[in-house]
Design a protein around this motif. Structure first.
Motif, mmCIF file in Angstrom:
data_model
loop_
_atom_site.group_PDB
_atom_site.id
_atom_site.type_symbol
_atom_site.label_atom_id
_atom_site.label_comp_id
_atom_site.label_asym_id
_atom_site.label_seq_id
_atom_site.Cartn_x
_atom_site.Cartn_y
_atom_site.Cartn_z
ATOM 1 N N LYS A 37 0.836 -1.207 0.000
ATOM 2 C CA LYS A 37 0.000 0.000 0.000
ATOM 3 C C LYS A 37 0.866 1.250 0.000
ATOM 4 O O LYS A 37 0.593 2.206 -0.736
ATOM 5 N N GLN A 38 1.923 1.247 0.816
ATOM 6 C CA GLN A 38 2.808 2.402 0.879
ATOM 7 C C GLN A 38 3.520 2.616 -0.452
ATOM 8 O O GLN A 38 3.698 3.759 -0.897
ATOM 9 N N ALA A 39 3.912 1.537 -1.112
ATOM 10 C CA ALA A 39 4.575 1.657 -2.413
ATOM 11 C C ALA A 39 3.627 2.248 -3.454
ATOM 12 O O ALA A 39 4.037 3.028 -4.316
ATOM 13 N N ILE A 40 2.343 1.884 -3.373
ATOM 14 C CA ILE A 40 1.348 2.427 -4.302
ATOM 15 C C ILE A 40 1.168 3.926 -4.067
ATOM 16 O O ILE A 40 1.166 4.732 -5.010
ATOM 17 N N VAL A 41 1.021 4.313 -2.802
ATOM 18 C CA VAL A 41 0.870 5.735 -2.473
ATOM 19 C C VAL A 41 2.090 6.515 -2.945
ATOM 20 O O VAL A 41 1.972 7.602 -3.520
ATOM 21 N N GLU A 42 3.268 5.950 -2.741
ATOM 22 C CA GLU A 42 4.512 6.618 -3.130
ATOM 23 C C GLU A 42 4.598 6.776 -4.647
ATOM 24 O O GLU A 42 5.092 7.798 -5.151
ATOM 25 N N THR A 43 4.117 5.772 -5.394
ATOM 26 C CA THR A 43 4.125 5.850 -6.856
ATOM 27 C C THR A 43 3.291 7.034 -7.340
ATOM 28 O O THR A 43 3.689 7.776 -8.243
ATOM 29 N N VAL A 44 2.115 7.204 -6.741
ATOM 30 C CA VAL A 44 1.238 8.319 -7.118
ATOM 31 C C VAL A 44 1.892 9.652 -6.771
ATOM 32 O O VAL A 44 1.900 10.591 -7.574
ATOM 33 N N LYS A 45 2.481 9.739 -5.578
ATOM 34 C CA LYS A 45 3.099 10.993 -5.140
ATOM 35 C C LYS A 45 4.275 11.379 -6.023
ATOM 36 O O LYS A 45 4.424 12.530 -6.429
ATOM 37 N N ARG A 46 5.136 10.405 -6.315
ATOM 38 C CA ARG A 46 6.350 10.712 -7.090
ATOM 39 C C ARG A 46 6.036 11.139 -8.517
ATOM 40 O O ARG A 46 6.842 11.813 -9.161
#
Length: 210
Positions: A37-46
């Motif tokens: 989940k954190q990796a998904i959120v980070e993908t959107v943010k980056r």
């Protein structure tokens, strides 16, 4: 998975379906649910995205140099996460649908609850709709009942009641479940049943979700 104005839509439900499917297919995801989940959120943010579509692709892992179809020789599973802006692909106007001659893969062959990349019959159905100048294709099961669209679930409205095909022949869409919950909260009766093509033609209205 969709994100709207920075909020990721039903992330928990999508992730649960992914882990359930991986467990059924005997693929051990090398990340805990929270880490993914954190990796998904980070993908959107980056990618500086607010409203976008997110896709997660999970593979069993490399088998090189062993010949393919040797799953026990697969290495560590691979996870690919990508996100990109995506407006509603069918737009907002009424759509045209055909009834495809290509049938949905039966549950006796592959469980429709597994969201996999085995989309060949869906692609063939979409080619049919493209050739007919339509936007989508309605797919039937081998039993003749309505299953789903090529990439969407189906709802019918008839005299104030909503009907949708049973999950025996279609993917349990996250948006499908959400529509059923909201409809119930608004006082609509929602019935899951074996839907015939006659009921589609006789419906007051039909809409798709995905």
């Amino acid at each position: 998975i969709m994100a709207y104005e920075g909020s990721i839509y039903w992330l928990d439900r999508h992730i649960q379906r992914l882990y359930d499917g991986a467990h059924s297919l005997k693929i051990e995801i090398p990340l805990a649910e929270g880490e993914l989940k954190q990796a998904i959120v980070e993908t959107v943010k980056r990618n500086n995205l607010k409203t976008c579509q997110i896709r997660i692709v999970l593979t069993r892992g490399l088998v090189y140099p062993i010949p393919y179809l040797r799953p026990k020789h697969s290495k560590r599973p691979t996870i690919i996460i990508y996100a990109y802006p995506l407006p509603p692909y069918l737009g907002s106007k009424p759509i045209k649908m055909i009834t495809s001659s290509t049938r949905r893969t039966p549950s006796q062959s592959i469980d429709p609850h597994l969201k996999t990349l085995n989309y060949l019959n869906n692609i063939l159905a979409r080619l049919e709709s493209d050739n007919a100048g339509a936007d989508e294709a309605l797919m039937l099961g081998i039993d003749g009942y309505v299953a789903e669209g090529t990439s969407c679930n189906i709802f019918l409205a008839k005299e104030g009641v909503l009907y949708t095909p049973m999950l025996t022949g279609c993917l349990p869409g996250v948006t499908r479940a959400t529509v059923m919950e909201i409809a119930g909260e608004l006082g609509y009766k929602v019935i899951e049943k074996n839907v015939t093509i006659h009921e589609v033609y006789a419906a007051d209205e039909l809409f798709v979700t995905g």
